[in-house]
Design a protein around this motif. Structure first.
Motif, PDB file in Angstrom:
ATOM      1  N   LYS A 192       2.098   5.110  -6.437  1.00  0.00           N
ATOM      2  CA  LYS A 192       1.707   3.954  -7.253  1.00  0.00           C
ATOM      3  C   LYS A 192       2.684   2.796  -7.042  1.00  0.00           C
ATOM      4  O   LYS A 192       2.271   1.647  -6.919  1.00  0.00           O
ATOM      5  CB  LYS A 192       1.664   4.365  -8.721  1.00  0.00           C
ATOM      6  N   ASP A 193       3.975   3.099  -7.003  1.00  0.00           N
ATOM      7  CA  ASP A 193       4.979   2.067  -6.761  1.00  0.00           C
ATOM      8  C   ASP A 193       4.784   1.410  -5.397  1.00  0.00           C
ATOM      9  O   ASP A 193       4.875   0.189  -5.272  1.00  0.00           O
ATOM     10  CB  ASP A 193       6.388   2.656  -6.827  1.00  0.00           C
ATOM     11  N   ILE A 194       4.513   2.209  -4.401  1.00  0.00           N
ATOM     12  CA  ILE A 194       4.326   1.683  -3.050  1.00  0.00           C
ATOM     13  C   ILE A 194       3.086   0.795  -2.990  1.00  0.00           C
ATOM     14  O   ILE A 194       3.112  -0.283  -2.384  1.00  0.00           O
ATOM     15  CB  ILE A 194       4.247   2.832  -2.031  1.00  0.00           C
TER      16      ILE A 194
ATOM     17  N   ILE B   8       0.045  -3.772  -1.538  1.00  0.00           N
ATOM     18  CA  ILE B   8      -1.267  -4.433  -1.615  1.00  0.00           C
ATOM     19  C   ILE B   8      -1.152  -5.949  -1.824  1.00  0.00           C
ATOM     20  O   ILE B   8      -1.763  -6.718  -1.077  1.00  0.00           O
ATOM     21  CB  ILE B   8      -2.159  -3.764  -2.678  1.00  0.00           C
ATOM     22  N   PRO B   9      -0.385  -6.451  -2.809  1.00  0.00           N
ATOM     23  CA  PRO B   9      -0.291  -7.911  -2.957  1.00  0.00           C
ATOM     24  C   PRO B   9       0.349  -8.604  -1.747  1.00  0.00           C
ATOM     25  O   PRO B   9      -0.055  -9.705  -1.376  1.00  0.00           O
ATOM     26  CB  PRO B   9       0.567  -8.106  -4.206  1.00  0.00           C
ATOM     27  N   VAL B  10       1.328  -7.969  -1.126  1.00  0.00           N
ATOM     28  CA  VAL B  10       1.977  -8.577   0.039  1.00  0.00           C
ATOM     29  C   VAL B  10       0.993  -8.657   1.205  1.00  0.00           C
ATOM     30  O   VAL B  10       0.896  -9.691   1.881  1.00  0.00           O
ATOM     31  CB  VAL B  10       3.256  -7.797   0.430  1.00  0.00           C
TER      32      VAL B  10
ATOM     33  N   VAL C 172       7.925  -7.245 -11.572  1.00  0.00           N
ATOM     34  CA  VAL C 172       7.562  -7.202 -12.988  1.00  0.00           C
ATOM     35  C   VAL C 172       7.261  -5.766 -13.415  1.00  0.00           C
ATOM     36  O   VAL C 172       7.701  -5.312 -14.476  1.00  0.00           O
ATOM     37  CB  VAL C 172       6.363  -8.126 -13.269  1.00  0.00           C
ATOM     38  N   TYR C 173       6.522  -5.030 -12.586  1.00  0.00           N
ATOM     39  CA  TYR C 173       6.198  -3.635 -12.880  1.00  0.00           C
ATOM     40  C   TYR C 173       7.472  -2.801 -13.030  1.00  0.00           C
ATOM     41  O   TYR C 173       7.603  -2.014 -13.976  1.00  0.00           O
ATOM     42  CB  TYR C 173       5.317  -3.076 -11.773  1.00  0.00           C
TER      43      TYR C 173
END
Length: 67
Positions: A6-8, A13-15, A58-59
């Motif tokens: 999940k962290d990865i 994904i946004p990058v 932020v996460y």
């Protein structure tokens, strides 16, 4: 610090999306506006992938706060 899938995904994904959008972005991206509607500063489009890192930061900050 344990890194899971999940962290990865929150980092990658946004990058990847921001890198894929570079060809359709204007050369200068307005980043901050004043109260009268003028732009205070711009971001060059080749650095727009940096914006994709913000959701991960932020996460991680929220995750640290709730420990």
């Amino acid at each position: 610090m344990k890194i899971n899938i999940k962290d990865i995904l929150i980092l990658i994904i946004p990058v990847v999306i921001s890198i894929l959008l570079i060809p359709v972005l204007p050369d200068k991206i307005p980043m901050q506006w004043s109260l009268n509607g003028t732009v205070n500063w711009y971001l060059d489009k080749k650095f727009s992938f940096i914006i994709g890192i913000f959701p991960f930061v932020v996460y991680e900050l929220i995750k640290l706060r709730h420990k």
